[in-house]
Design a protein around this motif. Structure first.
Motif, PDB file in Angstrom:
ATOM      1  N   MET A   1       0.836  -1.174   0.000  1.00  0.00           N
ATOM      2  CA  MET A   1       0.000   0.000   0.000  1.00  0.00           C
ATOM      3  C   MET A   1       0.882   1.238   0.000  1.00  0.00           C
ATOM      4  SD  MET A   1      -2.967   1.239   2.513  1.00  0.00           S
ATOM      5  CE  MET A   1      -4.153   1.242   1.209  1.00  0.00           C
ATOM      6  N   ARG A   2       0.528   2.187  -0.817  1.00  0.00           N
ATOM      7  CA  ARG A   2       1.278   3.436  -0.903  1.00  0.00           C
ATOM      8  C   ARG A   2       0.903   4.345   0.267  1.00  0.00           C
ATOM      9  NH1 ARG A   2       3.283   4.682  -6.380  1.00  0.00           N
ATOM     10  NH2 ARG A   2       3.550   6.688  -5.379  1.00  0.00           N
ATOM     11  N   ALA A   3       1.908   4.863   0.939  1.00  0.00           N
ATOM     12  CA  ALA A   3       1.678   5.697   2.116  1.00  0.00           C
ATOM     13  C   ALA A   3       0.920   6.977   1.772  1.00  0.00           C
ATOM     14  CB  ALA A   3       3.003   6.040   2.779  1.00  0.00           C
ATOM     15  N   GLY A   4       1.056   7.476   0.554  1.00  0.00           N
ATOM     16  CA  GLY A   4       0.382   8.709   0.156  1.00  0.00           C
ATOM     17  C   GLY A   4      -1.131   8.608   0.171  1.00  0.00           C
ATOM     18  N   LYS A   5      -1.673   7.410   0.038  1.00  0.00           N
ATOM     19  CA  LYS A   5      -3.121   7.232   0.061  1.00  0.00           C
ATOM     20  C   LYS A   5      -3.681   7.230   1.480  1.00  0.00           C
ATOM     21  CE  LYS A   5      -3.496   4.746  -4.277  1.00  0.00           C
ATOM     22  NZ  LYS A   5      -4.109   3.641  -4.964  1.00  0.00           N
TER      23      LYS A   5
ATOM     24  N   ARG B   1      -6.993  10.311   9.581  1.00  0.00           N
ATOM     25  CA  ARG B   1      -6.746   9.643  10.859  1.00  0.00           C
ATOM     26  C   ARG B   1      -8.037   8.989  11.354  1.00  0.00           C
ATOM     27  NH1 ARG B   1      -1.773   8.507  12.284  1.00  0.00           N
ATOM     28  NH2 ARG B   1      -1.715   9.312  14.368  1.00  0.00           N
ATOM     29  N   LEU B   2      -7.879   7.847  11.991  1.00  0.00           N
ATOM     30  CA  LEU B   2      -8.994   7.067  12.503  1.00  0.00           C
ATOM     31  C   LEU B   2      -8.552   6.434  13.820  1.00  0.00           C
ATOM     32  CD1 LEU B   2     -11.198   4.613  10.649  1.00  0.00           C
ATOM     33  CD2 LEU B   2      -9.557   3.624  12.174  1.00  0.00           C
ATOM     34  N   THR B   3      -9.453   6.334  14.781  1.00  0.00           N
ATOM     35  CA  THR B   3      -9.150   5.713  16.070  1.00  0.00           C
ATOM     36  C   THR B   3      -9.943   4.427  16.205  1.00  0.00           C
ATOM     37  OG1 THR B   3      -8.748   7.868  17.072  1.00  0.00           O
ATOM     38  CG2 THR B   3      -9.132   6.037  18.568  1.00  0.00           C
ATOM     39  N   ILE B   4      -9.256   3.337  16.510  1.00  0.00           N
ATOM     40  CA  ILE B   4      -9.898   2.056  16.756  1.00  0.00           C
ATOM     41  C   ILE B   4     -10.230   1.984  18.238  1.00  0.00           C
ATOM     42  CG2 ILE B   4      -9.609  -0.449  16.695  1.00  0.00           C
ATOM     43  CD1 ILE B   4      -7.480   0.055  14.471  1.00  0.00           C
ATOM     44  N   VAL B   5     -11.476   1.661  18.570  1.00  0.00           N
ATOM     45  CA  VAL B   5     -11.901   1.542  19.965  1.00  0.00           C
ATOM     46  C   VAL B   5     -12.421   0.136  20.212  1.00  0.00           C
ATOM     47  CG1 VAL B   5     -12.348   3.993  20.360  1.00  0.00           C
ATOM     48  CG2 VAL B   5     -14.144   2.570  19.462  1.00  0.00           C
ATOM     49  N   ARG B   6     -12.203  -0.349  21.429  1.00  0.00           N
ATOM     50  CA  ARG B   6     -12.555  -1.737  21.769  1.00  0.00           C
ATOM     51  C   ARG B   6     -13.244  -1.761  23.134  1.00  0.00           C
ATOM     52  NH1 ARG B   6      -7.700  -4.902  20.621  1.00  0.00           N
ATOM     53  NH2 ARG B   6      -8.591  -4.817  18.546  1.00  0.00           N
ATOM     54  N   LEU B   7     -14.241  -2.640  23.265  1.00  0.00           N
ATOM     55  CA  LEU B   7     -14.938  -2.830  24.529  1.00  0.00           C
ATOM     56  C   LEU B   7     -14.024  -3.597  25.470  1.00  0.00           C
ATOM     57  CD1 LEU B   7     -17.696  -2.293  25.865  1.00  0.00           C
ATOM     58  CD2 LEU B   7     -18.380  -4.573  25.155  1.00  0.00           C
TER      59      LEU B   7
ATOM     60  N   TRP C   1      -3.303   5.832  10.440  1.00  0.00           N
ATOM     61  CA  TRP C   1      -3.554   6.498   9.160  1.00  0.00           C
ATOM     62  C   TRP C   1      -4.448   5.602   8.325  1.00  0.00           C
ATOM     63  CZ3 TRP C   1      -2.466  11.412   8.477  1.00  0.00           C
ATOM     64  CH2 TRP C   1      -1.482  11.996   9.249  1.00  0.00           C
ATOM     65  N   VAL C   2      -5.361   6.203   7.572  1.00  0.00           N
ATOM     66  CA  VAL C   2      -6.387   5.438   6.865  1.00  0.00           C
ATOM     67  C   VAL C   2      -6.694   6.067   5.509  1.00  0.00           C
ATOM     68  CG1 VAL C   2      -8.267   6.713   7.942  1.00  0.00           C
ATOM     69  CG2 VAL C   2      -8.696   4.423   7.150  1.00  0.00           C
ATOM     70  N   GLN C   3      -7.114   5.212   4.586  1.00  0.00           N
ATOM     71  CA  GLN C   3      -7.705   5.665   3.324  1.00  0.00           C
ATOM     72  C   GLN C   3      -9.196   5.376   3.442  1.00  0.00           C
ATOM     73  OE1 GLN C   3      -6.681   3.421  -0.166  1.00  0.00           O
ATOM     74  NE2 GLN C   3      -7.752   4.786  -1.541  1.00  0.00           N
TER      75      GLN C   3
ATOM     76  N   VAL D   1     -22.412   4.056   4.831  1.00  0.00           N
ATOM     77  CA  VAL D   1     -21.455   2.950   4.842  1.00  0.00           C
ATOM     78  C   VAL D   1     -20.148   3.426   4.221  1.00  0.00           C
ATOM     79  CG1 VAL D   1     -20.992   0.607   4.040  1.00  0.00           C
ATOM     80  CG2 VAL D   1     -23.306   1.256   4.670  1.00  0.00           C
ATOM     81  N   MET D   2     -19.020   3.065   4.862  1.00  0.00           N
ATOM     82  CA  MET D   2     -17.687   3.431   4.375  1.00  0.00           C
ATOM     83  C   MET D   2     -16.812   2.191   4.357  1.00  0.00           C
ATOM     84  SD  MET D   2     -17.212   6.928   4.137  1.00  0.00           S
ATOM     85  CE  MET D   2     -15.593   7.381   4.649  1.00  0.00           C
ATOM     86  N   THR D   3     -15.823   2.203   3.477  1.00  0.00           N
ATOM     87  CA  THR D   3     -14.770   1.187   3.473  1.00  0.00           C
ATOM     88  C   THR D   3     -13.464   1.893   3.802  1.00  0.00           C
ATOM     89  OG1 THR D   3     -15.895  -0.186   1.848  1.00  0.00           O
ATOM     90  CG2 THR D   3     -13.532  -0.498   2.073  1.00  0.00           C
ATOM     91  N   PHE D   4     -12.704   1.296   4.723  1.00  0.00           N
ATOM     92  CA  PHE D   4     -11.437   1.866   5.156  1.00  0.00           C
ATOM     93  C   PHE D   4     -10.301   0.901   4.851  1.00  0.00           C
ATOM     94  CE2 PHE D   4     -14.566   3.713   8.108  1.00  0.00           C
ATOM     95  CZ  PHE D   4     -14.305   5.056   7.940  1.00  0.00           C
ATOM     96  N   HIS D   5      -9.138   1.440   4.486  1.00  0.00           N
ATOM     97  CA  HIS D   5      -7.906   0.669   4.306  1.00  0.00           C
ATOM     98  C   HIS D   5      -6.870   1.199   5.287  1.00  0.00           C
ATOM     99  CE1 HIS D   5      -8.824  -0.350  -0.178  1.00  0.00           C
ATOM    100  NE2 HIS D   5      -9.508  -1.096   0.676  1.00  0.00           N
TER     101      HIS D   5
END
Length: 106
Positions: free
Chosen positions: A1-5, A9-15, A37-39, A59-63
């Motif tokens: 995966m190319r870093a430029g894409k 920013r996204l935060t993963i949260v867990r119970l 970091w996320v696309q 609905v979104m798709t994240f990489h």
């Protein structure tokens, strides 16, 4: 995966168990696991008339770079919204984690 894409920013949260109450029963709460970091790619949105109300979904798709610990039990926080993870896929032998999310109702 190319870093430029990976430009957002996204935060993963867990119970997780945050403590115990007076009866020694576990108390659960959502805690931050990682900020990555996320696309982000919007997939679709829809509105429908249901039970005398207008209901909608987003609905979104994240990489992100591959994470083995990501599951559908987790949530993400993106642009001030909470999102439920509905599916997780590994792309290319541990290179990228792709996951679909649906925005939680406010």
């Amino acid at each position: 995966m190319r870093a430029g894409k990976l430009d957002k920013r996204l935060t993963i949260v867990r119970l997780t168990e945050t403590g115990r109450d007076g009866a020694n029963q576990p108390i659960y709460g959502w805690s931050d696991v990682a900020t990555v970091w996320v696309q982000a790619r919007p997939v679709r949105g829809e509105e429908r008339f249901q039970a005398q109300q207008l209901a909608g979904t987003e609905v979104m798709t994240f990489h992100i770079r591959y994470r083995a610990d990501l599951s559908v039990k987790d949530r993400v926080r993106y642009k001030g919204k909470e999102w439920d993870i509905t599916a997780v896929r590994e792309i290319g032998r541990g290179v990228v984690s792709e996951f679909d999310c649906q925005a939680r109702a406010e």
